[in-house]
Design an enzyme around this catalytic site. Structure first.
Site, short mmCIF file in Angstrom:
data_model
loop_
_atom_site.label_atom_id
_atom_site.label_comp_id
_atom_site.label_asym_id
_atom_site.label_seq_id
_atom_site.Cartn_x
_atom_site.Cartn_y
_atom_site.Cartn_z
N TYR A 180 -11.10 11.92 5.90
CA TYR A 180 -11.03 12.44 7.27
C TYR A 180 -9.98 13.54 7.29
CZ TYR A 180 -7.96 8.27 7.00
OH TYR A 180 -7.08 7.30 6.60
N ASP A 210 0.87 -1.18 0.00
CA ASP A 210 0.00 0.00 0.00
C ASP A 210 0.91 1.23 0.00
OD1 ASP A 210 -2.59 1.47 0.51
OD2 ASP A 210 -1.57 1.98 2.38
N GLU A 252 2.08 11.21 0.81
CA GLU A 252 1.39 12.46 1.18
C GLU A 252 2.32 13.66 0.98
OE1 GLU A 252 -0.72 12.14 4.97
OE2 GLU A 252 -0.98 9.99 4.68
N ASP A 310 1.28 5.16 0.55
CA ASP A 310 0.61 6.30 1.17
C ASP A 310 1.53 7.53 1.04
OD1 ASP A 310 -0.89 8.02 2.68
OD2 ASP A 310 -0.71 6.93 4.56
#
Length: 354
Positions: free
Chosen positions: A197, A118, A122, A120
């Site tokens: 979120y 995965d 950012e 991620d």
């Protein structure tokens, strides 16, 4: 009807934090999850890198044992996250660096007998944490990096005769789409985990993980908008996964505060997990619970201390799960397991997705 288009079981992806050290797997309800994303693996010298190999090794062994309870459970390494995304841009920069990165990531899952990767990041092309490296070229390089990872995973798949997954977590806002090629990226991916979120802003007390916009206090982001924008950008609905927050965002409001929602913010912080909120704060110690019906979002407000908290609860989770079913999304994911060890929200997810 083609066989591969039969309705798939909805995924329930839980992020489990190995960055704290040893994970107490006895607290994990393996039978209520389809995937565990182990957070996080770092990026160093253009390679996926385990900072805490001793504890990571134990964690991977222990997490794999959960497959005795749930043989279908898949365990992935999640690379990056907020704190460890600064070196992604360099790792994705050239053919050589991308290949080195992809090989190193796949070596980790091969070594520890895991099921996938995965990513991620950012964020590609835009600032994340202060000091992160980002470049305009990240837009194309993100695609090329995922393509390279998919090729490496395909090789391991052939070798082991078992499916290897590639997923990403994405910022739940429009600017993420502008700096990526989601229509191209999606072809290499099994799922796109929407981080629906952290939607709060620093000016007024709003919602951080709302399904719809608040009518009384509208803001820029909400989960329904995120889903529709990623679908419009070319990601099939059944690859899009709805994000649920197992933690709250906490705010101290200015002295002029009256209602909590919509009042001016003095300061903000990462809040407590839902187990703590439910067991110790909701309708206790001066904290009163409210629900914004339009936004399908809950919040707490303590008028005496001017403390405001925004979070997901059983009611908002039920609404998100109904949305997932109605829109033929892939399922749900949540950040992060430790925030609700009593399982209130995971139980609700399982109930709602049945």
């Amino acid at each position: 009807m083609q066989l591969d288009r039969l309705p798939k079981k909805k995924v329930v992806i839980g992020y489990v934090g190995g960055f704290r050290g040893l994970v107490d797997v006895r607290r994990i309800s393996a039978e209520k999850l389809t995937h565990i994303n182990y957070a996080f693996v770092d990026v160093k010298n253009n390679r996926a890198f385990l900072h805490h190999e001793a504890t990571d090794t134990v964690n991977f062994q222990q997490l794999n044992l959960l497959k005795l309870k749930n043989p279908d459970l898949k365990i992935l390494i999640s690379i990056g996250g907020w704190a460890w995304s600064e070196n992604f841009s360099d790792a994705a920069l050239s053919d050589t660096s991308r290949k080195a990165f992809a090989e190193s990531a796949v070596k980790i899952i091969e070594k520890f007998k895991l099921d996938g990767v995965d990513i991620d990041w950012e964020y590609p092309g835009i600032a994340g944490e202060e000091g992160n490296v980002f470049r305009p070229e990240d837009k194309q390089n993100f695609t090329l990096m995922l393509k390279e990872l998919r090729l490496e995973l395909d090789s391991l798949e052939k070798k082991q005769q078992s499916k290897k997954l590639l997923t990403i977590a994405v910022g739940g806002f429009t600017n993420f789409i502008h700096h990526t090629e989601m229509d191209k990226v999606q072809q290499y991916l099994d799922f796109v985990n929407l981080m629906t979120y952290d939607f709060y802003n620093s000016d007024f007390a709003g919602h951080h993980t709302n399904l719809y916009n608040s009518k009384s206090h509208p803001a820029e982001n909400y989960a329904d908008k995120t889903f529709r924008e990623f679908a419009a950008a070319g990601v099939p609905a059944d690859k899009l996964v709805m994000g649920i927050a197992f933690y709250s965002r906490a705010f101290t409001l200015k002295e002029s505060a009256k209602n909590g929602l919509g009042d001016s913010v003095l300061k903000s912080s990462y809040g407590k997990g839902y187990t703590f909120l439910k067991d110790s704060l909701i309708n206790q110690k001066g904290f009163k619970k409210y629900y914004d019906k339009d936004a399908k979002a809950s919040y707490l407000y303590n008028a005496a201390s001017r403390e405001y908290m925004t979070y997901d609860d059983e009611r908002s989770v039920k609404a998100k799960c109904e949305y997932v079913l109605k829109n033929n999304m892939g399922g749900v994911m949540f950040w992060e397991y430790d925030s609700d060890l009593n399982g209130y929200l995971l139980n609700q997810i399982n109930k709602s997705l049945k």
